[in-house]
Design an enzyme around this catalytic site. Sequence first.
Site, mmCIF file in Angstrom:
data_model
loop_
_atom_site.group_PDB
_atom_site.id
_atom_site.type_symbol
_atom_site.label_atom_id
_atom_site.label_comp_id
_atom_site.label_asym_id
_atom_site.label_seq_id
_atom_site.Cartn_x
_atom_site.Cartn_y
_atom_site.Cartn_z
ATOM 1 C CB CYS A 51 -0.966 -0.130 1.260
ATOM 2 S SG CYS A 51 -0.159 -0.405 2.727
ATOM 3 C CG HIS A 52 1.512 3.075 -2.959
ATOM 4 N ND1 HIS A 52 2.699 2.727 -3.146
ATOM 5 C CD2 HIS A 52 0.769 2.266 -3.361
ATOM 6 C CE1 HIS A 52 2.605 1.521 -3.886
ATOM 7 N NE2 HIS A 52 1.332 1.507 -4.209
ATOM 8 C CE1 TYR B 161 1.331 9.262 -8.628
ATOM 9 C CE2 TYR B 161 2.802 8.100 -10.212
ATOM 10 C CZ TYR B 161 2.153 8.139 -8.671
ATOM 11 O OH TYR B 161 2.573 7.443 -7.634
ATOM 12 N NE ARG C 103 7.166 -0.610 -6.623
ATOM 13 C CZ ARG C 103 5.932 0.047 -7.047
ATOM 14 N NH1 ARG C 103 6.052 1.474 -6.686
ATOM 15 N NH2 ARG C 103 5.202 -0.499 -7.404
ATOM 16 N NE ARG D 134 2.149 1.240 -18.252
ATOM 17 C CZ ARG D 134 1.765 1.455 -16.718
ATOM 18 N NH1 ARG D 134 1.633 2.572 -16.256
ATOM 19 N NH2 ARG D 134 1.301 0.211 -16.116
ATOM 20 C CE1 TYR E 44 3.867 -3.031 -11.346
ATOM 21 C CE2 TYR E 44 4.171 -0.622 -11.510
ATOM 22 C CZ TYR E 44 3.292 -1.779 -11.633
ATOM 23 O OH TYR E 44 1.978 -1.260 -12.095
ATOM 24 C CG HIS F 213 1.322 -5.493 -8.639
ATOM 25 N ND1 HIS F 213 1.013 -5.476 -7.414
ATOM 26 C CD2 HIS F 213 1.612 -4.125 -8.940
ATOM 27 C CE1 HIS F 213 1.200 -4.370 -6.941
ATOM 28 N NE2 HIS F 213 1.563 -3.423 -7.937
ATOM 29 C CG ASP G 2 -1.754 -0.812 -5.656
ATOM 30 O OD1 ASP G 2 -0.435 -0.400 -5.418
ATOM 31 O OD2 ASP G 2 -2.061 -0.624 -6.907
ATOM 32 C CG ASN H 57 -0.688 6.414 -12.428
ATOM 33 O OD1 ASN H 57 -1.005 7.788 -12.473
ATOM 34 N ND2 ASN H 57 0.433 6.286 -11.665
#
Length: 297
Positions: free
Chosen positions: A33-34, A50, A125, A131, A158, A182, A252, A257
């Site tokens: 989670c964030h 973003y 991480r 992208r 990731y 994921h 998550d 996004n």
Amino acid sequence: MSQFTKDADWLDWHPAPRKPSFVVPDGAVDAHCHVFGPGDQFPFAPQRKYTPCDASKDQLWALRDHLGFSRNVIVQATCHGADNRALVDALNASGDMARGVATITQDITDEELRELHNAGVRGVRFNFVKRLVDALPFDSLEAIANRIKDLGWHIVIYFEAQDLPELYDFFTRLPTTVVVDHMGRPDVSKPVDGEDFGLFLKLLSENENFWSKVSCPERLSLLGPSEDYRDVVPFARKVVESFPDRVLWGTDWPHPNMKNHMPDDGQLVDVIPHIAVTEELQHKLLVANPMRLYWSD
């Protein structure tokens, strides 16, 4: 009022997730989670890709309690870059009920690494999703991996499934425990026993230092929430049953996004018994594995 204006197409986290039908085992950990900001207290990085809504530690704790979890593993969000202050603030406020995965750069000092460790950081991480980054972090990862190994930290990577063939050899040279976010983002329109997902399973099978998060069906599913993300279930279940001692699960939250829908976190919890179908597997996924990786000391 935050000094930042979120992206025009940004989807805010679900304001009223349902209470899950599935009751998680005692001591369950939301292992992915964030926290975002709040931006007026912890500014977002100038180089971010973003600008999100705010998602504070207190809102995360409220979700944890609502879903029935006991602990969190907070992963540094890319919108904060290598400024880990929001993460550290949450860890320090958690009462030892949260651990962290940070983002760091090669110029970090040993003293700064020790400060992150004392706050509860246990991993770093690296983002290989093209992208989301300006350049793939090969050099910095190798340099940092050798420094964090002595701290007992692990690496979180990731990436997307189509890029695994070119990254495979590099990843397998890493000297620490490696956790894949994921399931490496498989294409769930392809067969679970096909060549593409087979390469990911080979990565786990032949490299016992590799773990996988069986999280984020909402990012992978083509069927979506109306079908309970059931097209992702065979992939996650395959990983859980093949590598029961090296899997993790997380919400998550707050789902950065997401473009087509915002998932209900209660619904995500109710997917768990479909991918970990016995109490033993559920306990490993939600309690034993994350505790071993993040709270062993």
